[in-house]
Design an enzyme around this catalytic site. Sequence first.
Site, PDB file in Angstrom:
ATOM      1  N   THR A  53       0.340  -1.279  -0.155  1.00  0.00           N
ATOM      2  CA  THR A  53      -0.321  -0.118   0.104  1.00  0.00           C
ATOM      3  C   THR A  53       0.427   1.267  -0.231  1.00  0.00           C
ATOM      4  OG1 THR A  53      -0.271   0.238   2.633  1.00  0.00           O
ATOM      5  CG2 THR A  53      -2.081  -0.829   1.680  1.00  0.00           C
ATOM      6  N   LYS A  58      -2.680   1.521  -3.754  1.00  0.00           N
ATOM      7  CA  LYS A  58      -2.781  -0.277  -3.298  1.00  0.00           C
ATOM      8  C   LYS A  58      -1.965  -0.792  -4.227  1.00  0.00           C
ATOM      9  CE  LYS A  58      -6.432  -2.609  -3.419  1.00  0.00           C
ATOM     10  NZ  LYS A  58      -8.141  -3.236  -3.567  1.00  0.00           N
ATOM     11  N   LYS A  74      -0.324  -1.222  -9.229  1.00  0.00           N
ATOM     12  CA  LYS A  74      -0.861  -0.377  -8.641  1.00  0.00           C
ATOM     13  C   LYS A  74      -1.864   0.428  -8.905  1.00  0.00           C
ATOM     14  CE  LYS A  74       1.530   4.054  -6.510  1.00  0.00           C
ATOM     15  NZ  LYS A  74       2.849   4.522  -7.666  1.00  0.00           N
ATOM     16  N   ASP A 179      12.039  10.242  -2.315  1.00  0.00           N
ATOM     17  CA  ASP A 179      11.182   9.107  -1.013  1.00  0.00           C
ATOM     18  C   ASP A 179      12.536   8.586  -1.458  1.00  0.00           C
ATOM     19  OD1 ASP A 179      10.239   8.083   0.926  1.00  0.00           O
ATOM     20  OD2 ASP A 179       8.167   7.530  -0.129  1.00  0.00           O
TER      21      ASP A 179
END
Length: 195
Positions: A53, A58, A74, A179
């Site tokens: 997730t 998710k 996805k 990220d």
Amino acid sequence: TCALPILLTISPTRGDFNNVIHAYSRIAIKFHCSASAQKALEVVNRMIKKIGTGGFSKVMLGENLHTGEKVALKIMKNSNTKQGAQRKDLYNAEVTAMKELDHPNLIKLKDWSQKENVKNAFGDSIEVSFLALEFASNGEFFDFIAETPRFDEKVTRYYFQKLIGALEYMHSKGYAHRDIKPENMLLDTDRKSVV
């Protein structure tokens, strides 16, 4: 563009998509793809299980019923809210970047669909977006680190070079990941790192 039938069996956890997709419902969708991808994507996929997730989506494990190839789908619910518009912008940016990027240590985009109306087991229609991605079968680098004794210098350099190579390539194309963390690094079948 091409319209390819994909058969999905979605098994959401409680609360996913506001419970609009009933557990084990089957939904038929059409992916839109580039003409060059049409031949490779004329397949039917079935959903096997939820594998992750994110903040807005998710990820479900899918299997090509003709070839047995595994893919990661996805899935993101679309909405007409301000947050929905932001998710749509993020989705579009992700598709644009993934279509342009081609590096051995980056996950490949296989197909996508920005707007599909699907029906759940109750016959309710919802609008979703999909990304069909290369499946990294050995999961998150985070889990590998947690399950493995301390890396020696050779192993550490190996994974660090894979990461730096992928990031250097992305930066050369004008993209930044923003990220980077072990949970967002995946391992393919040979335990080679992919971002």
